[in-house]
Write an enzyme that holds these catalytic residues in place. Structure first.
Site, PDB file in Angstrom:
ATOM      1  N   HIS A  86       9.322   5.555  -8.969  1.00  0.00           N
ATOM      2  CA  HIS A  86       7.915   5.373  -9.290  1.00  0.00           C
ATOM      3  C   HIS A  86       7.607   4.042  -9.967  1.00  0.00           C
ATOM      4  CE1 HIS A  86       7.751   9.512  -7.975  1.00  0.00           C
ATOM      5  NE2 HIS A  86       6.611   9.094  -7.493  1.00  0.00           N
ATOM      6  N   ARG A 135      -2.420   9.373  -6.274  1.00  0.00           N
ATOM      7  CA  ARG A 135      -1.436  10.163  -7.030  1.00  0.00           C
ATOM      8  C   ARG A 135      -2.037  10.516  -8.386  1.00  0.00           C
ATOM      9  NH1 ARG A 135       2.419   6.474  -4.413  1.00  0.00           N
ATOM     10  NH2 ARG A 135       4.182   7.662  -3.597  1.00  0.00           N
ATOM     11  N   ARG A 195      -4.535  13.723  -4.001  1.00  0.00           N
ATOM     12  CA  ARG A 195      -3.457  14.707  -4.061  1.00  0.00           C
ATOM     13  C   ARG A 195      -3.496  15.430  -5.404  1.00  0.00           C
ATOM     14  NH1 ARG A 195       2.671  12.690  -3.630  1.00  0.00           N
ATOM     15  NH2 ARG A 195       2.352  11.975  -5.764  1.00  0.00           N
ATOM     16  N   GLU A 212       6.536  16.983   3.264  1.00  0.00           N
ATOM     17  CA  GLU A 212       7.631  16.268   2.599  1.00  0.00           C
ATOM     18  C   GLU A 212       8.837  17.166   2.391  1.00  0.00           C
ATOM     19  OE1 GLU A 212       6.220  14.662  -1.128  1.00  0.00           O
ATOM     20  OE2 GLU A 212       4.972  16.392  -1.527  1.00  0.00           O
ATOM     21  N   ASN A 253       9.131   9.706   1.280  1.00  0.00           N
ATOM     22  CA  ASN A 253      10.015   9.481   0.131  1.00  0.00           C
ATOM     23  C   ASN A 253      10.788  10.761  -0.178  1.00  0.00           C
ATOM     24  OD1 ASN A 253       8.463   7.217   0.139  1.00  0.00           O
ATOM     25  ND2 ASN A 253       7.307   7.710  -1.704  1.00  0.00           N
ATOM     26  N   ASP A 254      10.072  11.862  -0.169  1.00  0.00           N
ATOM     27  CA  ASP A 254      10.744  13.137  -0.400  1.00  0.00           C
ATOM     28  C   ASP A 254      11.348  13.694   0.883  1.00  0.00           C
ATOM     29  OD1 ASP A 254      10.640  13.724  -3.179  1.00  0.00           O
ATOM     30  OD2 ASP A 254       8.466  13.908  -3.002  1.00  0.00           O
ATOM     31  N   ARG A 300      16.674  10.641  -4.245  1.00  0.00           N
ATOM     32  CA  ARG A 300      16.067   9.324  -4.049  1.00  0.00           C
ATOM     33  C   ARG A 300      16.294   8.383  -5.221  1.00  0.00           C
ATOM     34  NH1 ARG A 300       9.655  11.193  -4.078  1.00  0.00           N
ATOM     35  NH2 ARG A 300       9.038   9.154  -4.805  1.00  0.00           N
ATOM     36  N   CYS A 331       1.953   8.874   3.966  1.00  0.00           N
ATOM     37  CA  CYS A 331       1.705   8.125   2.732  1.00  0.00           C
ATOM     38  C   CYS A 331       2.999   7.790   2.000  1.00  0.00           C
ATOM     39  CB  CYS A 331       0.735   8.877   1.823  1.00  0.00           C
ATOM     40  SG  CYS A 331       1.322  10.512   1.393  1.00  0.00           S
TER      41      CYS A 331
HETATM   42  C1  PEP Z   1       6.441  11.029  -0.798  1.00  0.00           C
HETATM   43  O1  PEP Z   1       7.214  11.889  -1.203  1.00  0.00           O
HETATM   44  O2  PEP Z   1       6.633  10.355   0.237  1.00  0.00           O
HETATM   45  C2  PEP Z   1       5.198  10.744  -1.540  1.00  0.00           C
HETATM   46  C3  PEP Z   1       4.266   9.954  -1.037  1.00  0.00           C
HETATM   47  O3  PEP Z   1       5.063  11.284  -2.767  1.00  0.00           O
HETATM   48  P1  PEP Z   1       5.786  10.773  -4.103  1.00  0.00           P
HETATM   49  O4  PEP Z   1       6.453   9.473  -3.796  1.00  0.00           O
HETATM   50  O5  PEP Z   1       4.721  10.655  -5.120  1.00  0.00           O
HETATM   51  O6  PEP Z   1       6.754  11.888  -4.366  1.00  0.00           O
HETATM   52 MG    MG Z   2       6.595  13.278  -2.741  1.00  0.00          MG
END
Ligand code: PEP
Ligand code: MG
Length: 567
Positions: A185, A292, A328, A427, A450-451, A461, A498
């Protein structure tokens, strides 16, 4: 030269500011009463001056609510009970630092045990103030990011999202950290602040000193310490060229995101707070594809009220006008914690109590957010999105709460938009596999790679050692993306993305070919992605994506993409 992961594009050259938080060790030696009391009163004064300074620096950058935290800190530092107890301990023969530590433990223990959330938050304030105070009594300097007032590049083990939120772009020219990846993040925040960042650089901290000259090439991930003058000149040139390239992209601000054969997609921006919307508009975003909202909770000292949330959502919706804004709901847990909310200790927090799971378990928190969103819905074009949906039942439970609050508001005579869309993030692999059934009940999907990648590859991650498994182009990931898109389309719904993959220039061709309708990314990536879309032929990309799905490895997929681009 060090090598890391380029997490936020750009080139920066400046001097090093090492962010090291010293562990403070109490000094038990008692000199004499007068001296110990004098050190204490001077340390209290210095602590107050520090807090005032941090506060005055933050005015204009933080909201009134956020600034109020400094008043709470000043109150602790002036509290007669707190000061009196420390002085009494000193009179009883404890050294000044021991007395501060003892009284801190006593107050923190007392406040943390309280039922009332307000008082529990005070424990965090006391910890913060006593850390400063103790440092002064021991004559140890602690770094303060918000006090930086000259150009630097921060070198740190890691930066927390709240550290990143304190950075002032005017002075902080970049940052380099030992750990982290493109999707941590702090990296995401760096992109929204447009600060060049290289992360995951092993050994950078122990090999740098304050005031060393450092070059951060956040295009390649190269980091150079105390380079020769010729090297500095070379990178200055690169810095200028990159700025020129960014400037040249600006001619696409009002252009459509359309392929050469007329296939149109949306290219939207990801935001972390209401202020980020400015960058999305400046970069010509077609909408906001991910807001977010957890940062609203993380930047506060207690749960944000319905009113505070309503105002933040309304501001974004109004700023975006008739463009879609996907907000979200709270996605806390994993690497995102709240100082004022106790989380159970978990062995696998990313597989645990987070996001929608927590919200369904805490309807008190969730309903406040849903009400704020519903009320804000009349101020623009809103889509509400639930994170971390694994099952159809979870989605139904979330929607039921939303409908319940819609009913309550209607009964109270408060208007709610009837154009509201309600969708989910894809995700979790289970959701991708079950996409067709989820699409029957959702208005849209947004793929969170990402997840999705970490769960599909079973690779944390945040974990450096398994980062080689973070493979957006692995055919298994492409197959899950295809399932999500096809599932949505089969039910006449749209599918966006996203996760950070959406903003990678190399990913755009294959995602386009798989049929993705909307790409949402850091504002700074929008124009480069639009440039890419406008150079591609949709039909050719469809063929290319089909060939990519036949591949066995990520490398083979990348060869196919590069081959298609070099034609
Ligand atoms: C993701 O998981 O791709 C996502 C956009 O959410 P975050 O990165 O906030 O977990
Ligand atoms: Mg996520």
């Amino acid at each position: 030269m060090f090598k890391g992961i380029a997490a936020s594009s750009g080139v920066a050259i400046s001097k090093v500011y090492k962010l090291e938080r010293p562990v403070l060790v109490v000094n038990p030696n008692f000199s004499d009463l007068e001296t110990e009391l004098k050190i204490f009163s001077e340390s209290i004064e210095k602590t107050k001056v520090d807090i005032e300074k941090v506060k005055s620096k933050a005015v204009g950058r933080l909201s009134d609510d956020e600034l109020a935290i400094f008043d709470a800190h000043l109150m602790v530092a002036s509290d007669p009970e707190f000061i009196g107890q420390i002085e009494e301990q000193i009179r009883n023969g404890f050294s000044v630092s021991t007395a501060v530590e003892n009284v801190k433990s006593m107050f923190v223990g007392m406040f943390e045990a309280m039922e009332d959330e307000y008082f529990r938050e005070r424990a965090a304030d006391i910890k913060d103030v006593t850390y400063r105070l103790l440092a002064h009594t021991l004559n140890v300097k602690i770094p303060d990011l918000s006090l930086i007032d000259e150009e630097v590049i921060i070198v740190a083990h890691d930066l927390t999202p709240s550290d990143t939120a304190q950075l002032d772009r005017q002075y902080v020219k970049g940052f380099a950290t030992e750990i982290g990846g493109r999707t941590s993040h702090s990296a995401i925040m760096a992109r929204s602040l447009e600060i060049p960042a290289v992360v995951g650089i092993k050994g950078v901290l122990e090999n740098t000193n304050n005031d060393d000259v450092i070059i951060l090439d956040a295009l390649t991930g190269d980091v150079l310490i105390n380079p020769e003058n010729e090297t500095i000149d070379l990178y200055r040139k690169k810095e200028v060229e990159y700025a020129e390239y960014r400037e040249s992209l600006k001619q696409l601000i009002s252009a459509e995101s359309v392929t050469v054969d007329g296939h149109r997609v949306e290219i939207a921006g990801n935001i972390g707070n209401a202020k980020d919307v400015v960058a999305v508009l400046e970069n010509g975003g077609d909408g906001v594809g991910l807001y977010r909202t957890e940062f609203l909770y993380m930047d506060a000292t207690s749960l944000p009220s319905e009113e505070d949330q309503y105002n933040a959502y309304k501001a974004v919706l109004e700023a975006m006008g008739d463009k879609l804004v996907v907000i979200r709901t709270l996605d806390i847990g994993g690497d995102k914690e709240l100082s004022y909310l106790k989380f159970p200790h978990e062995l696998n927090p990313f597989l645990g109590y987070r996001a929608l799971r927590l919200c369904l378990d805490r309807p008190d928190i969730f309903r406040t957010q849903l009400r704020a969103l519903l009320r804000a819905s009349v101020h623009g074009k809103l889509a509400i999105m639930f994170p971390m949906v694994a099952t159809v039942n979870e989605f139904r439970a979330a929607k039921a709460l939303l409908e319940d609050e819609r009913k309550n508001l209607t009964e109270e005579g408060i208007a709610v938009s009837d154009q509201l869309q309600v969708g989910i993030m894809i995700e979790i692999p289970a959701a991708a596999v079950n996409a067709r059934n989820l699409a029957k009940e959702a208005d849209f999907f947004s793929i969170g790679t990402n997840d999705l990648i970490q769960y599909t590859m079973a690779a944390d991650r945040m974990n450096q050692q398994v980062s080689y498994l973070y493979q957006p182009y692995n055919p298994s990931i492409l197959s899950l993306i295809k399932m999500a898109i096809d599932g949505a389309h089969a039910e006449g719904k749209w599918c966006g993305m996203c996760g950070e993959m959406a903003g990678e220039e190399l990913a755009v061709p294959v995602l386009l070919g798989l049929g993705l309708d909307e790409f949402s990314m850091s504002a700074t990536s929008i124009l480069a992605a639009r440039k890419m879309v406008r150079s591609l032929n949709y039909q050719e990309m469809k063929d290319m994506a089909n060939r990519a799905l036949e591949c066995g490895t990520q490398e083979e997929v990348l060869d196919i993409i590069n081959g298609a681009l070099s034609k």
